[in-house]
Design an enzyme around this catalytic site. Structure first.
Site, PDB file in Angstrom:
ATOM      1  N   TYR A  88       0.245 -29.579  35.959  1.00 47.49           N
ATOM      2  CA  TYR A  88      -0.109 -28.305  35.331  1.00 47.49           C
ATOM      3  C   TYR A  88       1.062 -27.321  35.346  1.00 47.49           C
ATOM      4  O   TYR A  88       1.550 -26.911  34.299  1.00 47.49           O
ATOM      5  CB  TYR A  88      -1.334 -27.690  36.011  1.00 47.49           C
ATOM      6  CG  TYR A  88      -1.754 -26.392  35.376  1.00 47.49           C
ATOM      7  CD1 TYR A  88      -2.390 -26.391  34.135  1.00 47.49           C
ATOM      8  CD2 TYR A  88      -1.491 -25.167  35.983  1.00 47.49           C
ATOM      9  CE1 TYR A  88      -2.756 -25.201  33.517  1.00 47.49           C
ATOM     10  CE2 TYR A  88      -1.850 -23.975  35.374  1.00 47.49           C
ATOM     11  CZ  TYR A  88      -2.484 -23.992  34.146  1.00 47.49           C
ATOM     12  OH  TYR A  88      -2.830 -22.811  33.536  1.00 47.49           O
ATOM     13  N   ARG A 283      -2.070 -11.910  27.895  1.00 47.93           N
ATOM     14  CA  ARG A 283      -1.679 -12.514  29.169  1.00 47.93           C
ATOM     15  C   ARG A 283      -0.198 -12.223  29.354  1.00 47.93           C
ATOM     16  O   ARG A 283       0.544 -12.142  28.376  1.00 47.93           O
ATOM     17  CB  ARG A 283      -1.893 -14.031  29.146  1.00 47.93           C
ATOM     18  CG  ARG A 283      -3.271 -14.482  29.498  1.00 47.93           C
ATOM     19  CD  ARG A 283      -3.379 -15.989  29.658  1.00 47.93           C
ATOM     20  NE  ARG A 283      -2.699 -16.757  28.635  1.00 47.93           N
ATOM     21  CZ  ARG A 283      -1.536 -17.364  28.810  1.00 47.93           C
ATOM     22  NH1 ARG A 283      -0.891 -17.283  29.977  1.00 47.93           N
ATOM     23  NH2 ARG A 283      -0.981 -18.057  27.830  1.00 47.93           N
ATOM     24  N   ASP A 508       3.777 -64.056   1.250  1.00 48.94           N
ATOM     25  CA  ASP A 508       4.885 -63.107   1.140  1.00 48.94           C
ATOM     26  C   ASP A 508       5.675 -63.147   2.450  1.00 48.94           C
ATOM     27  O   ASP A 508       5.159 -63.576   3.488  1.00 48.94           O
ATOM     28  CB  ASP A 508       4.315 -61.704   0.874  1.00 48.94           C
ATOM     29  CG  ASP A 508       5.384 -60.629   0.885  1.00 48.94           C
ATOM     30  OD1 ASP A 508       6.407 -60.819   0.218  1.00 48.94           O
ATOM     31  OD2 ASP A 508       5.186 -59.618   1.585  1.00 48.94           O
ATOM     32  N   TYR A 509       6.917 -62.657   2.426  1.00 51.90           N
ATOM     33  CA  TYR A 509       7.750 -62.732   3.636  1.00 51.90           C
ATOM     34  C   TYR A 509       7.855 -61.380   4.357  1.00 51.90           C
ATOM     35  O   TYR A 509       7.216 -61.163   5.386  1.00 51.90           O
ATOM     36  CB  TYR A 509       9.143 -63.270   3.292  1.00 51.90           C
ATOM     37  CG  TYR A 509       9.988 -63.479   4.534  1.00 51.90           C
ATOM     38  CD1 TYR A 509       9.764 -64.578   5.362  1.00 51.90           C
ATOM     39  CD2 TYR A 509      10.981 -62.569   4.891  1.00 51.90           C
ATOM     40  CE1 TYR A 509      10.512 -64.764   6.522  1.00 51.90           C
ATOM     41  CE2 TYR A 509      11.734 -62.748   6.046  1.00 51.90           C
ATOM     42  CZ  TYR A 509      11.493 -63.846   6.855  1.00 51.90           C
ATOM     43  OH  TYR A 509      12.217 -64.023   8.009  1.00 51.90           O
TER      44      TYR A 509
END
Length: 736
Positions: A88, A283, A508-509
């Site tokens: 915290y 605050r 597909d590759y």
């Protein structure tokens, strides 16, 4: 029965241990109030830290504390003093808080803080898993718990998880400085819905996701493997009725029922009836801009000396994190500023600033709100700022002026306030004068709009809107053309595969059999892939084709000696049984000389992009560019190429971070249908990951099994999440 689980750093209950025993009283904060409608009855649980460290909790009171919290629908997470210090006071408030509020100079990147943050987040996740079921809905709150969603997702993959950030999310340029930036983003993306106060914060988050994780973002959806994460903004409201009713009750109070504080305010107003009271409540935090506001007030008094003895600034600074060094320095700075200005400017009858460093009871807050002519709030960066909304809610006669920093989240909703840049003293001085001289009619007109909006979108509506969005996300899922390749569907396809006599497979590759690489030439096949392809190719009942946009030179080097069947450059070239490539389509390449300079100019203007020249096509790759810049250049290039090709028989293909120019009569669909016509196949399978593979999915017959890699709109019947799932699928076909 399913329930809602709310998770926050602190529980909405205050515990106190005294000689008289244990007391548990509900908190009266914004979040506790807002969650009332969600956290009600027996179908919800709130998990968080109780406020008491393990060292402060007598062992014999543990069960009593649990029982007291249970009465309030809460369960606690036990944390030690060391964990509180690192999690915290450390990472949360010395790393995330300053960084997310753009105070890089106060940001500390300490590995010890990060490790404690991770371990405490895991504690919260473990508590959720212990208390929850798969069908519960989980809502995680705020910056202290950003890793929790992914930690829970790992154990509860199908649970509905929401996350809301109550502070700003910084721009990519700020966020990228954090050493653990990817882990934080991945932690948040464990959610189904991520909420922010404003669209700006949402936009910053999506930008970081694209640039740092390379994930696809479409509008406000993030595509991650088999999941779509919704990101949205929900501006938090206040308990409007509570503040409104308190102000009405305050107005009704007789002379005898006034608080001591109100009596002092009234006495002051009576002694100086023309004096304007300016309220400032925060605050004590460096993000609130208190010191700059005091300096701006001094600047105002010097610029407009006629208002000396006509205004008084009331500063209420609520103590916060007083053991963090920056906060101790900030308090010292504010104490000295107030002392100096009062010392220099005070007269016998007038003190310019009244300064209170303490918390105030609710009734005294109402006294301040209702007695003040102006609220002046100038945070340098603020997630929301509910004080602005509380002040407006208490103005029952609709008078009063709100001066608000444009850096506060609430500024986006409160355009009728006087919005200022907190760094601009000249503007603030002029705005204070405007507020002092504003006619009552204008005050009332502005506040009427503000009050109507605040009453409609209160904190309960905010909470319910978020929960409704989360529930819709989990119930409705995401609408796609294709269906997820579940285990039961795969088992059914495997049975078809096993019972068929002649099979035709198109694979597909890039992006399918193997992942993408910054340099396409380094995306070479690995030993496991060779083994898997050998097993498919050597089955006498199976005809396998690798079908790719790759050039024939690369596939010759990688696969010709394996004698696989191959179709490359989207259908221009074919090789069967190990024979050299021959042309499957008669195509022209004269147009390439015209297109090449255009592509080269875009390479010069787009750092990180490059051209891949093939025999009869050219590809502009932009995987290594800045994502936003690359997309912008790709859109621009698409416009240029479309106008250039005109009637030429060529077309532009937009693939996965690649734009390819090729002959129009060549595509994977045309090539795959030609191969299909060469024999009587009773099982046809095609799989691919981008738009070039859509031609296959469209052209192959309805009986074919077509599969898209990734969660995207497609003509394929099914989708799988990633290349790992592709290989798992092919292994199961082989084993069947």
């Amino acid at each position: 029965m399913s329930k809602t689980i709310i998770i926050s750093n602190r529980l909405p209950v205050q515990l106190q241990i005294s000689e008289a025993g244990l007391t548990a009283t509900p908190s009266v904060g914004g979040l506790a109030t807002g969650m009332k409608s969600v956290h009600s009855g027996g179908e919800s649980l709130w998990i968080g830290w109780s406020g008491l460290t393990e060292e402060d909790t007598p062992a014999d009171l543990e069960s009593e504390i649990d029982a007291a919290l249970a009465k309030h629908g809460c369960a606690k997470v036990n944390l030690t003093a060391k964990e509180i210090d690192g999690f915290y006071f450390g990472f949360s408030n010395r790393t995330i808080w300053p960084l997310f509020h753009y105070f890089l100079e106060y940001t500390e990147f300490e590995l010890d803080f990060w490790n404690v943050y991770k371990s405490v987040n895991q504690k919260f996740a473990d508590a959720i898993i212990e208390q929850s079921n798969e069908d519960d809905t989980i809502w995680v709150h705020d910056y202290q718990l950003m890793l929790v969603p992914q930690m829970v997702r790992e154990k509860r993959p199908n649970t509905s998880i929401g996350f809301f950030l109550h502070i700003p999310f910084p721009s990519y340029e700020i966020f990228r400085t954090m050493p653990w930036r990817e882990e934080v983003l991945e932690g948040l993306l464990g959610s189904d819905l991520i909420g922010f106060h404003t669209y700006d914060y949402e936009r910053h988050f999506l930008s970081s996701v694209r640039r740092l994780l390379g994930l696809e973002v479409s509008f406000n959806d993030v595509y991650q493997d088999h999941r779509v994460i919704k990101v949205d903004s929900f501006p938090m409201g206040i308990d409007y009725k509570k503040f409104r009713d308190a102000a009405i009750e305050h107005d009704k109070n007789s002379q005898d029922n006034r608080s001591d504080f109100q009596i002092k305010l009234d006495d002051h107003k009576a002694s100086a009836p023309d004096t304007k009271l300016i309220i400032s409540i925060d605050r004590l935090d460096y993000s609130k801009g208190i010191a700059k506001r005091i300096n701006a007030f001094e600047y105002f008094l010097n610029k407009y000396p006629q208002y000396k003895e006509k205004v008084r600034l009331i500063i209420l600074a609520v103590p916060s994190r007083s053991n963090v060094p920056q906060y101790q320095l900030l308090k010292k700075e504010i104490d000295e500023l107030v002392g100096r200005i009062n010392g220099e400017l005070s007269t016998v009858n007038w003190t310019p600033i009244w300064y209170f460093y303490r918390s105030m009871p609710f009734e005294n807050l109402i006294d301040l709100y209702t007695s003040s002519d102006i609220a002046w709030l100038t945070p340098l960066r603020d997630g929301m700022n509910l004080v602005a909304k509380e002040y407006i809610a208490t103005r029952i006669d609709k008078t009063g002026v709100l001066i608000l920093s444009e850096m506060a989240g609430s500024a986006y909703e409160m355009n009728e306030a006087l919005l200022i840049n907190p760094n601009n003293f000249e503007q603030q001085a002029d705005t204070l004068k405007q507020a002092i001289t504003m006619p009552k009619e204008e005050q009332m007109a502005r506040n009427m709009f503000l009050q109507n909006r605040l009453e409609r979108y209160n904190v309960e509506v905010w909470a319910n809107e978020f929960m409704n969005a989360l529930n819709q996300k989990s119930e409705g899922g995401d609408t796609f053309v294709s269906q997820k390749m579940s285990n039961s569907i795969l088992n059914q396809i495997s049975k078809q595969y096993a019972s068929s006599k002649k099979r035709l497979l198109f694979l597909d590759y890039d992006g399918t059999l193997t992942g993408f690489h910054k340099d396409p030439q380094k995306a070479t096949p690995d030993a496991e892939l060779y083994k898997l392809l050998d097993q498919l190719h050597n089955d006498k009942n199976t005809t396998l084709f690798l079908i790719s946009g790759r050039d024939k030179q690369t596939f010759t080097k990688w696969f010709l000696d394996k004698k696989y069947n191959m179709i490359v450059e989207h259908g221009v070239w074919i090789s069967t049984g190990g024979e050299p490539f021959r042309m499957l389509e008669n195509v022209k390449g004269e147009w390439m000389e015209k297109i090449k300079p255009v592509l080269e100019s875009f390479v010069d203007r787009t750092p990180g992009s490059f051209i891949e020249e093939k025999n009869y096509s050219m590809a502009w790759h932009y995987r290594n560019t800045d994502p936003d810049f690359g997309e912008k250049r790709a859109t621009e290039l698409n416009t240029v190429l479309t106008s250039l090709i005109g009637n030429d028989d060529i077309s532009v293909l937009n693939g996965n971070k690649v734009m390819e120019v090729k002959s129009s009569n060549v595509n994977k669909g045309r090539a795959s249908v030609r191969m299909l016509g060469e024999d009587d196949y009773d099982f046809v399978f095609a799989i691919g990951d981008d738009w070039t593979d859509e031609f296959m999915f469209q052209e192959l017959p309805d009986s074919a099994v077509t599969v898209k890699v990734g969660l995207k709109k497609t003509q394929a019947k099914y989708y799988v999440e990633n290349t790992k799932r592709v290989r798992d699928l092919l292994h199961q076909l082989v084993d069947s």
